[in-house]
Scaffold this active site. Structure first.
Site, PDB file in Angstrom:
ATOM      1  N   TYR A 182       0.859  -1.181   0.000  1.00 56.60           N
ATOM      2  CA  TYR A 182       0.000   0.000   0.000  1.00 56.60           C
ATOM      3  C   TYR A 182       0.901   1.238   0.000  1.00 56.60           C
ATOM      4  O   TYR A 182       2.058   1.176   0.426  1.00 56.60           O
ATOM      5  CB  TYR A 182      -0.907  -0.051   1.250  1.00 56.60           C
ATOM      6  CG  TYR A 182      -1.840   1.109   1.359  1.00 56.60           C
ATOM      7  CD1 TYR A 182      -2.852   1.296   0.422  1.00 56.60           C
ATOM      8  CD2 TYR A 182      -1.727   2.036   2.399  1.00 56.60           C
ATOM      9  CE1 TYR A 182      -3.719   2.376   0.519  1.00 56.60           C
ATOM     10  CE2 TYR A 182      -2.592   3.112   2.504  1.00 56.60           C
ATOM     11  CZ  TYR A 182      -3.578   3.274   1.556  1.00 56.60           C
ATOM     12  OH  TYR A 182      -4.422   4.346   1.650  1.00 56.60           O
ATOM     13  N   THR A 184       1.438   3.853   1.687  1.00 57.33           N
ATOM     14  CA  THR A 184       2.139   4.376   2.871  1.00 57.33           C
ATOM     15  C   THR A 184       3.150   3.390   3.450  1.00 57.33           C
ATOM     16  O   THR A 184       3.863   3.721   4.386  1.00 57.33           O
ATOM     17  CB  THR A 184       1.134   4.688   4.010  1.00 57.33           C
ATOM     18  OG1 THR A 184       0.452   3.475   4.342  1.00 57.33           O
ATOM     19  CG2 THR A 184       0.131   5.751   3.594  1.00 57.33           C
ATOM     20  N   LYS A 185       3.222   2.184   2.924  1.00 58.03           N
ATOM     21  CA  LYS A 185       4.063   1.147   3.542  1.00 58.03           C
ATOM     22  C   LYS A 185       5.542   1.315   3.170  1.00 58.03           C
ATOM     23  O   LYS A 185       5.883   2.199   2.403  1.00 58.03           O
ATOM     24  CB  LYS A 185       3.533  -0.240   3.162  1.00 58.03           C
ATOM     25  CG  LYS A 185       2.082  -0.474   3.646  1.00 58.03           C
ATOM     26  CD  LYS A 185       1.961  -0.578   5.173  1.00 58.03           C
ATOM     27  CE  LYS A 185       0.590  -0.258   5.725  1.00 58.03           C
ATOM     28  NZ  LYS A 185      -0.438  -1.263   5.509  1.00 58.03           N
ATOM     29  N   THR A 186       6.396   0.424   3.690  1.00 54.27           N
ATOM     30  CA  THR A 186       7.845   0.665   3.571  1.00 54.27           C
ATOM     31  C   THR A 186       8.342   0.586   2.130  1.00 54.27           C
ATOM     32  O   THR A 186       9.298   1.261   1.775  1.00 54.27           O
ATOM     33  CB  THR A 186       8.643  -0.315   4.447  1.00 54.27           C
ATOM     34  OG1 THR A 186       8.324  -1.654   4.023  1.00 54.27           O
ATOM     35  CG2 THR A 186       8.303  -0.153   5.913  1.00 54.27           C
TER      36      THR A 186
END
Ligand SMILES: *Cc1c(COP(=O)(O)O)cnc(C)c1O
Length: 388
Positions: A182, A184-186
């Site tokens: 997604y 916003t993930k790393t």
């Protein structure tokens, strides 16, 4: 000093990702194909696990993982209330019910003592630990309890790329591990996810169920010697495959995963050093030798020492043009989960307490040194002004 809005999260997309997407668009193969295969191979190598299966979200991946181990109506699956609703909703997709176990007050991961006693009083088929913020759960204990109780372990590693536990990469220990890409993930593919496993027996089922219950995926159909129009439907599957457009982004994001982690780690260290002496609790690191992905940096306000609430603190940060967030609103106080199981806030007291004090600060590789300083200044100014 630049005072424009600093978002809570932003992806770091370089020219490599852009060029790969353009190349994919030009080849004309946009759905699951060679780029997705390539991304899967790189991913399983990165983790050091046998299989990596790309899907279009971690939600899809967790659903497929639970389906593959045979979770069905009436079953119980243990997880944490201190997570995003995905972790529990996938259990309901299959007609099963979650059993929530409260979290540890320091790491916000599952409390091992409470897990042990829950397992003694309840029979669950599986457990879904969440590696909160990218810090590994106590996997030795989880694996020993699950072995004793004959439970499958499906790790929600949406925050945990890259994360290690006692030097071992997350993704090599549980039966199945699920990652999120997604935005916003790393690392990101816009939307996307990956299911990782060392166990051959889950692979065919997941491959089949991620694409309509068809026993050969589209790409294979076009390459095999059997007629390309022929396929067999063996189950009412889902539409969870990853596109080659998304995989094009993922291939290059994965190459930068370690670099991104180093940048987030250095921001976390700057924050923790700068916040020393302020009325907040900074994130606890259980095993400093392990890799913490630092997907999130969550502070807890010492509300007894402050004249403002957590919500007011967030408003004051927004007044300074800095985005923040809260991880998480515990599931047991969300209307659906609360009403279905009749939960009260104090049923999971640690999760509820942490929630009331928690604020997530921006932490991502695109942040400049000046951005980090701005956050430090804002937090410091507000807390000093409103200290008792
Ligand atoms: C983001 C997140 C998910 C869901 O990931 P998607 O790829 O958006 O489906 C699952 N679990 C946790 C803990 C998350 O933070």
């Amino acid at each position: 000093m630049n005072n424009s809005f600093l978002p809570f999260a932003l992806p770091e997309i370089g020219p490599e990702e852009t060029a790969e997407v353009v190349n994919t668009l030009e080849t004309g193969w946009l759905t699951t194909g060679p780029k997705t295969k390539n991304f899967e191979e790189n991913f399983s190598n990165f983790i050091g696990a046998k299989h990596a299966l790309a899907v279009n979200s971690a939600t899809a991946g967790l659903h497929l993982a639970l389906e593959a181990i045979g979770i069905k109506e009436g079953d119980k699956v243990i997880t944490t209330p201190y997570t995003f609703t995905t972790t529990a909703e996938v259990i309901r997709y299959l007609g099963a019910d979650p059993i929530f176990v409260d979290i540890d007050a320091k790491t916000f991961n599952l409390d091992m003592e409470k897990l042990k006693s829950q397992c003694n009083s309840d029979f669950a088929k599986a457990i879904i630990p969440v590696h909160f913020a990218g810090q590994a759960c106590d996997m030795d204990k989880i694996l020993s309890i699950s072995k004793q109780k004959n439970m499958n372990v499906i790790e929600d590693a949406a925050h945990a790329l890259p994360t290690t536990y006692k030097g071992k990469m997350i993704g090599k220990m549980g039966d199945l591990t699920v990652y999120s890409f997604y935005v916003t993930k790393t690392i990101t593919t816009g939307e996307g996810g990956m299911v990782v496993t060392n166990n051959d027996k889950y692979v065919d089922r997941i491959k089949t169920m991620r694409l309509h219950g068809i026993s050969r995926d589209v790409f294979d159909r076009y390459r095999s010697s059997k007629p390309s129009w022929y396929y067999e439907v063996v189950a009412p599957g889902y539409k969870y495959n990853m596109t080659d457009i998304a995989a094009s982004i993922g291939i290059h994001q994965l190459k930068k995963a370690n670099l991104f982690q180093e940048r987030r780690k250095s921001i976390a260290e700057k924050y923790t050093e700068a916040f020393d002496g302020l009325p907040i609790v900074t994130p606890y690191v259980a095993r400093p030798d392990d890799i913490h992905s630092w997907h999130l940096y969550v502070i807890q306000l010492e509300l007894d020492d402050l004249t403002i609430t957590r919500d007011r603190f967030i408003e004051l940060m927004a007044d300074k043009n800095i985005g923040t967030s809260v991880h998480f609103i515990p599931l047991h106080i969300q209307p659906y989960w609360r009403d279905r199981y009749g939960f009260k806030p104090e049923d999971f007291p640690v999760a509820f307490e942490v929630y009331q004090r928690a604020v997530s600060l921006p932490i991502y590789p695109k942040m400049t040194g000046q951005d980090v300083e701005r956050v430090v200044d804002a937090v410091t100014t507000i807390l000093e002004k409103y200290s008792k």
